[in-house]
Design a protein around this motif. Structure first.
Motif, PDB file in Angstrom:
ATOM      1  N   LYS A   9      21.156 -80.086 -83.336  1.00 60.71           N
ATOM      2  CA  LYS A   9      20.688 -78.700 -83.432  1.00 60.71           C
ATOM      3  C   LYS A   9      20.227 -78.395 -84.856  1.00 60.71           C
ATOM      4  N   ILE A  10      19.201 -77.572 -84.953  1.00 59.64           N
ATOM      5  CA  ILE A  10      18.613 -77.234 -86.242  1.00 59.64           C
ATOM      6  C   ILE A  10      19.598 -76.474 -87.132  1.00 59.64           C
ATOM      7  N   THR A  11      20.604 -75.831 -86.537  1.00 60.79           N
ATOM      8  CA  THR A  11      21.580 -75.090 -87.339  1.00 60.79           C
ATOM      9  C   THR A  11      22.359 -76.000 -88.273  1.00 60.79           C
ATOM     10  N   VAL A  12      22.515 -77.274 -87.919  1.00 61.46           N
ATOM     11  CA  VAL A  12      23.210 -78.216 -88.794  1.00 61.46           C
ATOM     12  C   VAL A  12      22.441 -78.368 -90.102  1.00 61.46           C
ATOM     13  N   VAL A  13      21.117 -78.463 -90.007  1.00 59.74           N
ATOM     14  CA  VAL A  13      20.286 -78.587 -91.203  1.00 59.74           C
ATOM     15  C   VAL A  13      20.363 -77.312 -92.035  1.00 59.74           C
ATOM     16  N   TYR A  14      20.213 -76.163 -91.379  1.00 64.15           N
ATOM     17  CA  TYR A  14      20.302 -74.899 -92.112  1.00 64.15           C
ATOM     18  C   TYR A  14      21.644 -74.765 -92.823  1.00 64.15           C
ATOM     19  N   TRP A  15      22.700 -75.137 -92.137  1.00 67.28           N
ATOM     20  CA  TRP A  15      24.057 -75.045 -92.690  1.00 67.28           C
ATOM     21  C   TRP A  15      24.164 -75.822 -93.999  1.00 67.28           C
ATOM     22  N   LEU A  16      23.722 -77.057 -94.008  1.00 63.94           N
ATOM     23  CA  LEU A  16      23.835 -77.899 -95.194  1.00 63.94           C
ATOM     24  C   LEU A  16      22.891 -77.434 -96.303  1.00 63.94           C
ATOM     25  N   VAL A  17      21.686 -77.005 -95.935  1.00 63.08           N
ATOM     26  CA  VAL A  17      20.737 -76.513 -96.942  1.00 63.08           C
ATOM     27  C   VAL A  17      21.256 -75.237 -97.589  1.00 63.08           C
ATOM     28  N   PHE A  18      21.760 -74.314 -96.782  1.00 61.75           N
ATOM     29  CA  PHE A  18      22.296 -73.068 -97.328  1.00 61.75           C
ATOM     30  C   PHE A  18      23.520 -73.319 -98.200  1.00 61.75           C
ATOM     31  N   ALA A  19      24.335 -74.318 -97.835  1.00 60.45           N
ATOM     32  CA  ALA A  19      25.508 -74.656 -98.649  1.00 60.45           C
ATOM     33  C   ALA A  19      25.071 -75.181-100.015  1.00 60.45           C
ATOM     34  N   GLU A  31      35.427 -62.892 -86.941  1.00 61.96           N
ATOM     35  CA  GLU A  31      35.535 -62.619 -88.371  1.00 61.96           C
ATOM     36  C   GLU A  31      36.742 -63.321 -88.988  1.00 61.96           C
ATOM     37  N   LEU A  32      37.821 -63.447 -88.212  1.00 54.05           N
ATOM     38  CA  LEU A  32      39.008 -64.137 -88.710  1.00 54.05           C
ATOM     39  C   LEU A  32      38.747 -65.630 -88.852  1.00 54.05           C
ATOM     40  N   ILE A  33      37.932 -66.178 -87.973  1.00 52.86           N
ATOM     41  CA  ILE A  33      37.563 -67.589 -88.077  1.00 52.86           C
ATOM     42  C   ILE A  33      36.764 -67.835 -89.350  1.00 52.86           C
ATOM     43  N   TYR A  34      35.808 -66.944 -89.632  1.00 49.33           N
ATOM     44  CA  TYR A  34      35.000 -67.099 -90.838  1.00 49.33           C
ATOM     45  C   TYR A  34      35.865 -66.995 -92.098  1.00 49.33           C
ATOM     46  N   GLY A  80      35.889 -76.600 -94.526  1.00 46.38           N
ATOM     47  CA  GLY A  80      36.727 -75.741 -93.689  1.00 46.38           C
ATOM     48  C   GLY A  80      36.116 -75.525 -92.318  1.00 46.38           C
ATOM     49  N   ALA A  81      34.795 -75.254 -92.288  1.00 43.76           N
ATOM     50  CA  ALA A  81      34.110 -75.077 -91.012  1.00 43.76           C
ATOM     51  C   ALA A  81      34.103 -76.377 -90.209  1.00 43.76           C
ATOM     52  N   PHE A  82      33.959 -77.505 -90.910  1.00 41.84           N
ATOM     53  CA  PHE A  82      33.980 -78.791 -90.212  1.00 41.84           C
ATOM     54  C   PHE A  82      35.337 -79.019 -89.550  1.00 41.84           C
ATOM     55  N   MET A  83      36.410 -78.634 -90.218  1.00 41.19           N
ATOM     56  CA  MET A  83      37.745 -78.783 -89.627  1.00 41.19           C
ATOM     57  C   MET A  83      37.867 -77.948 -88.352  1.00 41.19           C
ATOM     58  N   PHE A  84      37.319 -76.740 -88.376  1.00 38.94           N
ATOM     59  CA  PHE A  84      37.352 -75.892 -87.187  1.00 38.94           C
ATOM     60  C   PHE A  84      36.554 -76.518 -86.053  1.00 38.94           C
ATOM     61  N   GLY A  85      35.342 -76.986 -86.366  1.00 43.15           N
ATOM     62  CA  GLY A  85      34.530 -77.629 -85.334  1.00 43.15           C
ATOM     63  C   GLY A  85      35.169 -78.890 -84.815  1.00 43.15           C
ATOM     64  N   TYR A 136      27.488 -79.251 -84.617  1.00 42.07           N
ATOM     65  CA  TYR A 136      26.891 -77.991 -84.166  1.00 42.07           C
ATOM     66  C   TYR A 136      27.935 -76.872 -84.150  1.00 42.07           C
ATOM     67  N   GLN A 137      29.102 -77.150 -83.588  1.00 40.61           N
ATOM     68  CA  GLN A 137      30.171 -76.150 -83.588  1.00 40.61           C
ATOM     69  C   GLN A 137      30.536 -75.755 -85.014  1.00 40.61           C
ATOM     70  N   SER A 138      30.572 -76.738 -85.895  1.00 43.43           N
ATOM     71  CA  SER A 138      30.908 -76.452 -87.292  1.00 43.43           C
ATOM     72  C   SER A 138      29.839 -75.594 -87.951  1.00 43.43           C
ATOM     73  N   SER A 139      28.569 -75.865 -87.639  1.00 43.65           N
ATOM     74  CA  SER A 139      27.481 -75.139 -88.287  1.00 43.65           C
ATOM     75  C   SER A 139      27.455 -73.668 -87.902  1.00 43.65           C
ATOM     76  N   THR A 140      27.772 -73.354 -86.644  1.00 43.45           N
ATOM     77  CA  THR A 140      27.759 -71.948 -86.223  1.00 43.45           C
ATOM     78  C   THR A 140      28.847 -71.150 -86.936  1.00 43.45           C
ATOM     79  N   ILE A 141      29.928 -71.822 -87.292  1.00 38.41           N
ATOM     80  CA  ILE A 141      30.976 -71.178 -88.094  1.00 38.41           C
ATOM     81  C   ILE A 141      30.585 -71.194 -89.569  1.00 38.41           C
TER      82      ILE A 141
END
Length: 358
Positions: free
Chosen positions: A204-214, A285-288, A312-317, A72-77
């Motif tokens: 969280k549904i954002t995990v699904v959106y994250w992977l689909v958008f990727a 913005e620097l995180i992104y 990269g986002a997964f590493m941050f999460g 979830y943390q990774s997906s928000t990033i």
């Protein structure tokens, strides 16, 4: 002896048998070098290393519920890192992305609450504002020729001030009012901030959106004409324009894509917590950008992928939650991220040099 002599017929020599000779340009490259040439390989190896490290250092990470929190943390990033990465491949970057997320959430909340309207009116209004901010950034960049650093730094400061000033003016507070009891909230929450169960674990549904958008972004980059345009304008926009690439459209649309991502993440934040703090978003913005850089995207443009920023986002999460699960002082989080950013950048540089070495 005759004054003239007939030349003997030439004898053709059969070609020598043996392996076909090739020069360096046509030689087959080993499979390992082909894999190393992919921009996401370095960050994938880094993500595996960070994951294994926290598996050992933080035993709670081994639990399924902990992994759900990490994702979830990774997906928000990652949801914002994806359009930011596409923009960077196109040769630009956006310093206003973090506060643009909050601008979107504030717009939806205040339009809905202060005007006593269905929350979907606020959602649509926020979408228009977010796309307008992206279009403004792109238009200013194209028309003035200024670096994207200066254009988006100005937008960042404008949005930061407007977020705080307008929220105080309209609500009398630094945060928006709670909209959880308004019409349409439940439907919007189901789309932007719902959860579902997988094996008894809440995801969280954002995990699904994250992977689909990727996956969608990868398809766009690798299989569409628009993806070719992105790489072309990022590599050399003058050459791209000379061969018919619509540089202006591509640049503006990429900034608008960042605005679309800011809207989506802003809606998730709003419908997750029902209220928004106007001073948030600064520094995100620097995180992104860091997630995109760690994912193999170059600041100079023309190189990168959509899969790399996922890792990269997964590493941050992983680091964000892993420090908590390990029981370490969270004040070290940013320092850890800085080390990770430099390390990943050096690894990516080594990978590219190794892949291009004959």
């Amino acid at each position: 002896m005759s004054m003239t002599q007939q030349a003997a017929p030439a004898v053709e020599t059969p070609p020598a048998s043996g392996p076909k000779q090739t020069d360096g340009r046509t030689a087959q490259r080993p499979l390992a070098l082909k894999l190393l040439a992919r921009p996401e390989v370095g960050v994938f190896l880094g993500a595996v290393a960070v994951y294994v490290f926290f598996l050992v250092a933080a035993p709670p990470v081994r639990e399924a519920s902990a992994m759900a929190n990490i994702l979830y943390q990774s997906s928000t990033i990652g949801l914002m890192a994806l359009p930011v990465a596409l923009l960077m491949i196109g040769g630009e970057f956006d310093l206003s992305a973090g506060v643009a997320v909050i601008t979107s959430a504030l717009t939806a909340s205040m339009v809905s609450y202060q005007l006593s309207m269905n929350v979907w009116v606020g959602v649509i209004s926020a979408l228009v504002v977010s796309l307008a901010v992206g279009a403004f950034n792109g238009w200013m960049l194209v028309k003035t020729g200024l670096p994207s650093f200066l254009v988006t730094l100005g937008t960042f400061l404008i949005l930061q001030g407007v977020n705080l000033a307008v929220t105080k003016l309209v609500t009398g507070n630094v945060a928006t009012d709670n909209i959880s009891d308004m019409d349409g909230f439940a439907q919007a929450k189901a789309i932007f901030a719902s959860t579902f169960q997988v094996g008894g674990v809440t995801v969280k549904i954002t995990v699904v959106y994250w992977l689909v958008f990727a996956a969608l972004a990868t398809w766009v980059l690798m299989r569409t004409k628009y993806g070719n345009w992105i790489f072309a304008v990022g590599g050399n926009q003058d050459s791209a324009r000379a061969v018919g690439v619509p540089v202006t459209f591509t640049k503006i649309s990429l900034f608008m894509l960042v605005g679309l991502g800011a809207w989506f993440v802003g809606m998730h934040n709003l419908f997750s917590f029902s209220t928004v703090q106007s001073g948030e978003g600064v520094g995100q913005e620097l995180i992104y950008i860091a997630a995109a850089v760690i994912g193999g995207c170059l600041l100079t443009g023309g190189y990168g992928s959509a899969i790399g920023p996922v890792f990269g986002a997964f590493m941050f999460g992983m680091v964000n939650q892993g420090i908590v699960y390990a029981g370490w002082n969270p004040d070290w989080f940013k320092a850890f991220l800085g080390v990770m950013l430099l390390g990943a950048t050096l690894i990516n540089l080594w990978v590219r040099r190794t892949a291009t070495r004959r």
